[in-house]
Scaffold this motif. Structure first.
Motif, PDB file in Angstrom:
ATOM      1  N   ASN A 143       0.767  -1.323   0.122  1.00  0.00           N
ATOM      2  CA  ASN A 143       0.053   0.032  -0.066  1.00  0.00           C
ATOM      3  C   ASN A 143       0.875   1.203   0.173  1.00  0.00           C
ATOM      4  O   ASN A 143       0.560   2.614   0.426  1.00  0.00           O
ATOM      5  CB  ASN A 143      -1.437  -0.371   1.044  1.00  0.00           C
ATOM      6  N   ARG A 144       2.117   1.250  -0.246  1.00  0.00           N
ATOM      7  CA  ARG A 144       2.909   2.501   0.067  1.00  0.00           C
ATOM      8  C   ARG A 144       2.952   3.747  -1.583  1.00  0.00           C
ATOM      9  O   ARG A 144       2.630   2.873  -2.398  1.00  0.00           O
ATOM     10  CB  ARG A 144       4.558   1.950  -0.643  1.00  0.00           C
ATOM     11  N   ASN A 145       2.379   4.362  -1.011  1.00  0.00           N
ATOM     12  CA  ASN A 145       2.575   5.887  -2.659  1.00  0.00           C
ATOM     13  C   ASN A 145       3.791   5.964  -3.161  1.00  0.00           C
ATOM     14  O   ASN A 145       4.513   6.448  -2.110  1.00  0.00           O
ATOM     15  CB  ASN A 145       1.991   6.674  -2.578  1.00  0.00           C
ATOM     16  N   LEU A 146       4.189   4.791  -4.205  1.00  0.00           N
ATOM     17  CA  LEU A 146       5.385   5.576  -4.348  1.00  0.00           C
ATOM     18  C   LEU A 146       5.713   6.832  -5.408  1.00  0.00           C
ATOM     19  O   LEU A 146       6.750   7.137  -5.061  1.00  0.00           O
ATOM     20  CB  LEU A 146       5.743   4.364  -6.047  1.00  0.00           C
ATOM     21  N   ALA A 147       4.759   7.497  -5.343  1.00  0.00           N
ATOM     22  CA  ALA A 147       4.676   8.441  -6.408  1.00  0.00           C
ATOM     23  C   ALA A 147       4.913   9.682  -5.232  1.00  0.00           C
ATOM     24  O   ALA A 147       5.610  10.534  -4.865  1.00  0.00           O
ATOM     25  CB  ALA A 147       3.534   9.235  -6.889  1.00  0.00           C
ATOM     26  N   GLY A 148       3.733   9.518  -4.520  1.00  0.00           N
ATOM     27  CA  GLY A 148       4.558  10.460  -2.921  1.00  0.00           C
ATOM     28  C   GLY A 148       5.521  10.638  -2.285  1.00  0.00           C
ATOM     29  O   GLY A 148       5.785  11.242  -1.917  1.00  0.00           O
ATOM     30  N   ILE A 149       6.205   9.235  -2.101  1.00  0.00           N
ATOM     31  CA  ILE A 149       6.975   8.712  -1.413  1.00  0.00           C
ATOM     32  C   ILE A 149       8.275   9.901  -2.172  1.00  0.00           C
ATOM     33  O   ILE A 149       9.608   9.966  -1.506  1.00  0.00           O
ATOM     34  CB  ILE A 149       7.563   7.332  -1.782  1.00  0.00           C
ATOM     35  N   ALA A 150       8.607   9.639  -3.333  1.00  0.00           N
ATOM     36  CA  ALA A 150       9.247   9.692  -4.564  1.00  0.00           C
ATOM     37  C   ALA A 150       9.129  11.596  -4.019  1.00  0.00           C
ATOM     38  O   ALA A 150      10.301  12.038  -4.279  1.00  0.00           O
ATOM     39  CB  ALA A 150       9.253   9.439  -5.891  1.00  0.00           C
ATOM     40  N   PHE A 151       7.993  12.117  -4.209  1.00  0.00           N
ATOM     41  CA  PHE A 151       8.166  13.300  -4.506  1.00  0.00           C
ATOM     42  C   PHE A 151       8.453  14.246  -2.977  1.00  0.00           C
ATOM     43  O   PHE A 151       9.373  15.024  -3.328  1.00  0.00           O
ATOM     44  CB  PHE A 151       6.640  14.318  -4.364  1.00  0.00           C
ATOM     45  N   LEU A 152       7.890  13.711  -1.897  1.00  0.00           N
ATOM     46  CA  LEU A 152       8.645  13.526  -0.239  1.00  0.00           C
ATOM     47  C   LEU A 152      10.428  13.875  -1.101  1.00  0.00           C
ATOM     48  O   LEU A 152      10.990  14.493   0.290  1.00  0.00           O
ATOM     49  CB  LEU A 152       8.254  13.043   0.824  1.00  0.00           C
ATOM     50  N   GLN A 153      10.660  12.771  -1.236  1.00  0.00           N
ATOM     51  CA  GLN A 153      12.308  12.569  -1.275  1.00  0.00           C
ATOM     52  C   GLN A 153      13.017  13.417  -2.760  1.00  0.00           C
ATOM     53  O   GLN A 153      14.022  14.382  -1.882  1.00  0.00           O
ATOM     54  CB  GLN A 153      13.049  11.300  -2.080  1.00  0.00           C
ATOM     55  N   GLU A 154      12.359  14.021  -3.385  1.00  0.00           N
ATOM     56  CA  GLU A 154      12.818  15.214  -4.157  1.00  0.00           C
ATOM     57  C   GLU A 154      12.539  16.581  -3.704  1.00  0.00           C
ATOM     58  O   GLU A 154      13.654  17.720  -3.728  1.00  0.00           O
ATOM     59  CB  GLU A 154      11.953  15.555  -5.912  1.00  0.00           C
TER      60      GLU A 154
END
Length: 627
Positions: free
Chosen positions: A324-335
């Protein structure tokens, strides 16, 4: 930078200063340009007070999805909106997503403003900030809702200028290091407290203009106060004339209605995987840090960006890996954090993250999200649950306090007693405390001392500093009338004294995020409901002993283990008469002898006050003792 380059960067997710291109700008020749991203619009026009709200057409910039126009009749102060004609021919007036100022609610038209010309006076503050590592500095934050800190007798808001006159000296005198402002980004609904945002580049007009807000920040810095603002990149206001279906189709939000609709908060979720949305949001964050000189952002509702099924109604959402991880959300926060710390390694990026997601403050290159702080929600809930309990039963629930010792260094934590804990029937901090009025204050003083001594930076919501009894109401000012009561005045004095002790003693903050910063001298005495530990600074002989009594029974001849024999002095007794306690004569000095106790080679005796705490430091010790 050319228009083509700006358009390319925005569309590829690398336009991190997009507000300098999109939106409304007064050009050097006096003409005013308008640009807006509406990729599926059939036509776009600008309407405003300068053309009697009759649409003046904008032209498409190639195939970029951006529309632009240049006008000579527009003046500073004019109101405007964009008229969007969808692909199906429907027309709707929309806000300018990049506007830097809006009219006062209930209107939502943007205002044509001049380029920022603020003359800053905070160079000394910024220079000191660059040289310091926040992890090794004292941080105690005063969380403020500007609309309800103070109001005029007729209910009108204080302006940014009036808040500068009163809030800044008050916070400084109380000993806080930072203000954290609940969202000042423009929003329409007061009851949302600012968390349903509309203007991602505009300070709210409730309290004044954009430039008056900048002056407020400048004055905070001149008074040695940092400024953090809550920011919401996960979701936005529901209103149809704002960002929702901006060009007639899902533009800023997810195309999937199930993902777009945030039922929990009555908002729309940003599509964080869309490159243009990434440019928009990261530009917003950098605008507040670059242009507005903020010292940090507290990113709201991070969990909502980390999990596909976080919100009710989104159950069963999974990614390509089956979780259930939001991969786009995780990548956005990292960026987001990568770009911010690339430019501002000295700011605070704080995650309000309520789950146990790993490495929220971990480095991006090691798989972390890249924040440098996370609110410790577990510590907060457990501590409040413990202190709300009748002291008679606390010995059976001591794990509520000791469990946090297991994970206290898993992240870089801020300990928050925030606005969320004193609203919607949860009662104020003082009202949560058990017993009669005297014991409520005694509990509150002890809990505040426990926070000051516990590893981690700290945050308190306004009103807690004097023990306001009523829970927070966003539509009215704090109960300043409370300060006519001696117990409230003494509590306020106590908070200022505790903050002074905190700032003046490096052991209470210098090693907040390192295991060497704490020695567990007596943390397992549930039977007596007492606790003691030692906070250590970098210097070997610089430490503070913290001893707590969580029941209303005085402990005489209470033995405290210490690393060295020698002379010690009292820093703070929460039961001092000046703070509203009962002690008229304090034990101010203590002599430790070579008597091992609780794993320490030396010890001394003290009287531990009923429902109270002691903070003690060495004055002259005799060097390291041999066990």
């Amino acid at each position: 930078m050319t228009s083509a380059t700006q358009s390319y960067l925005f569309n590829t997710g690398r336009g991190f200063e997009s507000q300098n291109y999109l939106g409304c700008h007064v050009e050097t020749d006096g003409q005013v340009s308008f640009r807006v991203w509406a990729p599926h619009a059939q036509a776009v026009g600008v309407v405003g007070t300068f053309n009697d709200w009759q649409a003046a057409p904008l032209s498409p910039v190639g195939a970029t999805g951006i529309w632009q126009g240049l006008f000579s009749q527009v003046k500073l102060g004019d109101l405007y909106k964009f008229e969007i004609t969808s692909a199906t021919g429907e027309k709707q007036l929309k806000i300018d997503p990049f506007a830097q100022q809006f009219e006062r609610k209930p209107g939502d038209a943007a205002i044509v403003v001049a380029p920022i010309a603020e003359q800053w006076h905070d160079s000394l503050w910024l220079a000191r900030r660059k040289k310091s590592n926040p992890a090794n500095r004292p941080i105690n934050i005063y969380e403020v809702h500007l609309g309800s800190w103070r109001r005029h007798d007729n209910g009108d808001y204080y302006t940014y200028a009036e808040l500068a006159e009163e809030l800044i000296p008050y916070a400084h005198q109380m000993g806080y290091s930072h203000l954290e402002l609940m969202p000042v980004m423009e929003h329409l609904l007061d009851a949302s407290w600012g968390y349903q945002q509309m203007g991602y580049f505009a300070p709210t007009s409730r309290f004044g203009t954009r430039d008056e807000f900048l002056s407020f920040v400048d004055q905070c810095h001149q008074a040695n106060l940092g400024v953090i603002v809550d920011w919401v990149p996960g979701h936005f206001i529901r209103n149809y004339d704002a960002l929702y279906q901006y060009d007639g189709t899902p533009t800023y939000e997810y195309a999937d209605p199930n993902q777009a609709d945030n039922r929990r908060w009555g908002a729309w979720n940003f599509d964080l995987g869309k490159t243009q949305v990434q440019s928009f949001l990261i530009s917003s964050a950098l605008y507040w840090l670059n242009t507005c000189h903020l010292d940090g952002l507290r990113v709201d509702a991070v969990s909502n960006m980390l999990y596909l099924d976080y919100d009710e109604g989104r159950e069963g959402q999974v990614n390509q890996y089956g979780d259930n991880r939001n991969l786009a959300g995780i990548a956005f926060l990292q960026e987001l954090n990568t770009e911010i710390f690339k430019r501002h390694p000295d700011v605070l990026m704080i995650a309000e993250e309520s789950s146990a997601f790993p490495q929220v403050t971990g480095r991006v290159d090691q798989g972390g999200l890249g924040f440098n702080y996370k609110w410790n929600m577990g510590w907060m809930h457990d501590t409040l649950d413990f202190f709300e309990m009748d002291p008679l039963y606390r010995h059976d629930h001591f794990n509520l306090l000791t469990f946090a010792f297991v994970y206290m260094f898993d992240e870089q934590f801020i300990l928050p007693f925030s606005h969320d804990e004193v609203v919607h029937g949860k009662k104020s901090l003082m009202h949560k405390m058990p017993g009669d009025r005297y014991n409520q204050f005694a509990n509150l003083r002890t809990m505040m001392a426990y926070m000051a001594a516990f590893p981690g930076k700290q945050l308190n919501f306004m009103g807690a500093e004097w023990g306001q009894f009523l829970e927070w109401r966003d539509w009215d000012q704090l109960e300043w009338v409370d300060l006519k009561d001696p117990l409230n005045r003494q509590m306020q004095h106590y908070t200022a004294a505790l903050n002074q002790v905190y700032h003046a003693n490096r052991p209470l903050w210098e090693l907040d995020h390192e295991s060497t910063g704490i020695v567990y001298s007596n943390t397992d005495d549930a039977a007596s409901s007492t606790m003691g530990f030692i906070r250590q600074a970098k210097r070997k002989y610089s430490f503070v002993i913290a001893a707590f009594n969580f029941v209303p029974v005085e402990r005489r001849q209470y033995r405290i283990g210490v690393p060295y024999p020698g002379e010690y002095e009292l820093l703070l007794n929460t039961e001092a008469k000046a703070f509203g306690g009962t002690w008229t004569q304090l034990e101010t000095t203590f002599t430790a002898v070579n008597r091992p106790y609780k794993g320490q080679p030396a010890s001394f005796e003290a009287t531990l006050p009923a429902m109270g705490a002691l903070l003690i430091r060495p004055v002259k010790v005799k060097g390291e003792s041999k066990k």
